[in-house]
Write an enzyme that holds these catalytic residues in place. Structure first.
Site, PDB file in Angstrom:
ATOM      1  N   MET A  24       0.820  -1.208   0.000  1.00 11.17           N
ATOM      2  CA  MET A  24       0.000   0.000   0.000  1.00 11.17           C
ATOM      3  C   MET A  24       0.856   1.261   0.000  1.00 11.17           C
ATOM      4  O   MET A  24       0.634   2.179   0.780  1.00 11.17           O
ATOM      5  CB  MET A  24      -0.917  -0.013   1.230  1.00 11.17           C
TER       6      MET A  24
ATOM      7  N   HIS B 139       4.433   5.083   2.202  1.00 10.84           N
ATOM      8  CA  HIS B 139       3.229   4.319   2.532  1.00 10.84           C
ATOM      9  C   HIS B 139       2.025   5.250   2.457  1.00 10.84           C
ATOM     10  O   HIS B 139       2.084   6.383   2.940  1.00 10.84           O
ATOM     11  CB  HIS B 139       3.336   3.693   3.922  1.00 10.84           C
ATOM     12  N   HIS B 140       0.927   4.768   1.890  1.00 11.04           N
ATOM     13  CA  HIS B 140      -0.252   5.608   1.723  1.00 11.04           C
ATOM     14  C   HIS B 140      -0.848   6.001   3.075  1.00 11.04           C
ATOM     15  O   HIS B 140      -1.537   7.024   3.183  1.00 11.04           O
ATOM     16  CB  HIS B 140      -1.286   4.904   0.847  1.00 11.04           C
ATOM     17  N   ALA B 141      -0.565   5.222   4.116  1.00 13.81           N
ATOM     18  CA  ALA B 141      -1.037   5.593   5.447  1.00 13.81           C
ATOM     19  C   ALA B 141      -0.261   6.801   5.980  1.00 13.81           C
ATOM     20  O   ALA B 141      -0.694   7.467   6.911  1.00 13.81           O
ATOM     21  CB  ALA B 141      -0.886   4.416   6.412  1.00 13.81           C
TER      22      ALA B 141
ATOM     23  N   ASN C  60      -4.338  11.931   4.065  1.00 15.75           N
ATOM     24  CA  ASN C  60      -5.239  11.402   3.052  1.00 15.75           C
ATOM     25  C   ASN C  60      -6.524  12.195   2.998  1.00 15.75           C
ATOM     26  O   ASN C  60      -7.263  12.248   3.963  1.00 15.75           O
ATOM     27  CB  ASN C  60      -5.571   9.946   3.345  1.00 15.75           C
TER      28      ASN C  60
END
Lengths: 496, 496
Positions: free
Chosen positions: B21, B140-142, B318
């Site tokens: 991810m 990381h998208h987090a 995000n």
């Protein structure tokens, strides 16, 4: 379809993103005279990618039932085999020293193999100095163990510098050719113990009818219980930075020493080459722990794997047992340390020879399996069965060539696990002993210093037994160096 | 310690070894005149590794309770931060074409980030032709979404070719400097919708008192149920090789087109630049599917993410919603296809504008979250909510420099997931639109051909609206090419 044995299953069960379960390492080469690097490497890659039929399990992937790893697992042909994925081409940033090579190998060794594909990768690496190049290879331990990978190395290369077009070492044809040669030579040096294949023995011991996974669980329960036959002597080894939880990234370093130099120390003390290797590592570890102010009062223990592969058996993947060696790191005198190491090795071997073959195989499991099985349970860092692993894999005795490129060194990279953040594996090849040291990057960030400490330890032993080490005799050393210079300077040595 | 929001948690929960991810991509540069590659790159690496205080979350790692991801997760300072691990130096094998660069990026993009460390890596890559070099970055998208990563890009580089010693883009100081500049310029072009931060909105909708994980589960249950407000229109998109289970390895390819050339098509048809991008991709996908004999009868749908980041907000990670665009791949006439795509985009936007801000934010979750949550449940390939993702990230408008090295292109690499084996992300930068295409290596092994099909699709549209495309006017093109040659030849273009 071949079913995976219980030991191979153990490596799959024990694997996690912090504990990849692959072995491999660096092979170092010198280009043939006059060869163009780019052209030569592309030629090698093309022959490795040729569409010959592959020997198992290089063209096979795992097939599981809906139970996943709790059910039976088989090897099945990968019908979408993508050799470009497995044979890769990499380069080092300038200036292309061993330092850059080890940085790349450390990274490559820290990522998981893809379980949807055959469980191996091979990287051709360009950009080294002095017309050298390297390969880094990576095999899942469930598919290929250290000895199998050494057979692969043997079959891949030729002692003849003029031999060309050897084909892909992964092909079925190459395996058959090698098997024939092995039958003719019978020159193999593996243990002749009439031991059964480990996975067969343990399968019998636990009865194949019982569900494999629950058997293993109850086995671990037994091992964890106190007293009885299962309360093994090395249960309480000391805590150190090696015996900590680990993360997924690795440090890999390597170094060559002269085989004769190490063996001379063993001989002088009526010991074996292996005793001398252990003493060298023990002294190095003692120094490392001292410098980091964490030398434990109790001695460190090393697991020393023993090959149970029968001569001529080149395709059963895992056949390894283990002896627990006392590294005597609590002793400052190098000779007294050597004596204690030697005594523990003799005792370990005696233990095996007094057992019937089947008993021995089972005993080996008691020594080996718990570490693997405690990992998923997260217990091993609290009950470390060994402090580290020191493993000796026999390599080719003579200089080998790959399509004319001289093989300069074989540096193995192995597995580190929860509670065993350091692995030392060595290969004796062509007059040298090549060490590959694999460590958890977070637990042992300065593991490269161990190389220097091992050299110090060897010098200390040489001094104690009255051998004048190469460093202490500058007058003779100069002439020795001159003749060996062309060969030596291309090995990974203490000067790099 | 900052607690992770529910969307960021979703990226952690959804991650597996087959579905990393992280987002990132390739930035391409030309060395400053006269600079030595090795010296220059070592200088950049050193400044990136300098021990300035880092902006969150680049110096932080995840901290979980014993519940793991089922409990609350925080960012905590990594007290053993090891910048050598995060800033890496790689090289390409000869001949160092874009092909070798994409092979390396594909590999790097297919491995998981280490969750024991701050969730990012940056690789300096040498060995390209024509005095170019590249960076591949991975977040990381987090931790970092596409828009945040673009802010990072903006803050990292300067429009002034003579600016030097810009310092590490990851430092707190660099972020503060950039924030000031942003306040002064207010030149940002993000959506001005008065929408709330998505993770805030969804937190309210599900009530913070309820346990997060179980809330998400019941939410998915609702979405999976038939009928009612949750039965969304794109539920039944056609099956294709894009909507299959995936494995962990990736293919990454990239290409630049002239921004003007794409926009001219949109203008000629009374549409937007984005409509033209979608039409170009739709035509390309239709050709790809036709050549692979798998064009579905029903049209493919694309998820088109919409940034909900408010102007000036550069650190909430995000903030993304989505519109479902009909790609009209069932229509052979390019103009009729364009019209249908355009209509679906207008309808999608109208849907958002008719909703109150809070309703819109929730609606966006209904469009976006199920994909993420179906993944761990293994259901998405049977109920694919979209066929693919086409995402437009705004980039810098003017030519940018990094310590004097000209930034030649920005090629984003994104996430593919179970059932969504293809992601197209584009950045408009300096007169070009730079496409990065990320795909599952097993599901779409020939994704590089999509590049050519997109060019064909663009030519077809140009022809249909009566624009003479550059390829069709050799006499004028020559002189145009001459002036643009020095600039153009260093972009990744159809000729490489």
């Amino acid at each position: 379809m071949k079913k995976l044995g219980i030991v191979d299953m153990g490596f799959l069960l024990a694997e996690g993103r912090e504990t990849p379960m692959h072995v491999g390492g660096i092979n170092l080469f010198t280009l043939p005279p006059g060869a163009d690097e780019q052209e030569f490497l592309h030629g090698l890659a093309a022959s490795l990618r040729s569409d010959e039929e592959l020997q198992p399990p290089f063209g096979q992937r795992l097939k599981m039932s809906k139970l996943g790893l709790a059910g039976p697992v088989y090897w099945e042909e990968d019908t979408k085999l993508d050799l470009d994925y497995h044979i890769r081409h990499s380069a080092l940033p300038k200036p292309g020293r061993y330092r850059e090579l080890f940085a790349l190998a450390s990274r490559l060794h820290g990522t998981l193999l893809d379980r949807n594909r055959p469980l191996w990768e091979m990287h051709l690496i360009e950009g080294l100095q002095n017309r050298q190049f390297a390969i880094y290879s990576k095999f899942h331990h469930a598919a290929v163990d250290g000895a199998r990978s050494m057979h692969l190395t043997q079959s891949m290369f030729s002692p003849d510098p003029n031999a060309r077009n050897l084909g892909s070492a992964f092909s079925l044809e190459s395996q058959n050719r090698y098997r024939l040669k092995l039958d003719q030579l019978r020159a193999e040096n593996y243990s002749e113990q009439e031991l059964r294949n480990v996975s067969e023995a343990i399968k019998e011991a636990f009865q194949t009818s019982t569900q494999v996974f629950s058997s293993l669980k109850s086995f671990v329960g037994g091992w964890m219980g106190k007293g009885g036959a299962l309360a093994l002597p090395w249960r309480h080894v000391p805590q150190s930075s090696i015996n900590t939880p680990i993360d997924g990234s690795r440090r890999f370093v390597a170094q060559s020493w002269s085989f004769e130099r190490v063996r001379a120390v063993g001989k002088a003390l009526d010991g074996t080459f292996n005793d001398a290797v252990l003493a060298m590592c023990a002294g190095g570890l003692r120094l490392y722990m001292q410098k980091h102010s964490e030398l434990p009062e109790k001695s460190l223990k090393a697991m020393v794997p023993v090959s149970l592969r029968q001569a001529g058996d080149i395709d059963s993947s895992n056949a390894v047992g283990a002896i627990s060696a006392d590294l005597a790191t609590d002793i400052s005198d190098p000779l007294a340390r050597f004596a204690k190491i030697q005594a523990s090795m003799i005792a370990g071997k005696a233990l095996f020879s007094a057992l019937k073959p089947k008993e021995a195989a089972l005993m080996l499991q008691l020594l080996q399996m718990p570490g693997l099985l405690l990992m998923p349970l997260g217990l091993i860092s609290r009950f470390p069965p060994f402090s580290t692993v020191i493993s000796n894999v026999p390599g080719p005795r003579q200089t080998m060539y790959w399509d004319g490129a001289r093989l300069d060194g074989i540096y193995p990279a192995s597995i580190v696990t929860e509670g065993l953040a350091l692995n030392i594996t060595l290969v004796s090849y062509d007059g040298n002993v090549d060490f590959g040291i694999t460590a958890c990057r977070r637990s042992m960030p300065q593991v490269q210093r161990l190389i220097d400490y091992m050299e110090s330890s060897l010098c200390e032993l040489e001094q104690a037994v009255g051998i004048v080490s190469p460093k202490q005799r500058p007058s003779r050393a100069r002439s020795v160096k001159k003749t060996k210079a062309t060969k030596k300077k291309r090995r990974v040595s203490a000067k790099t």
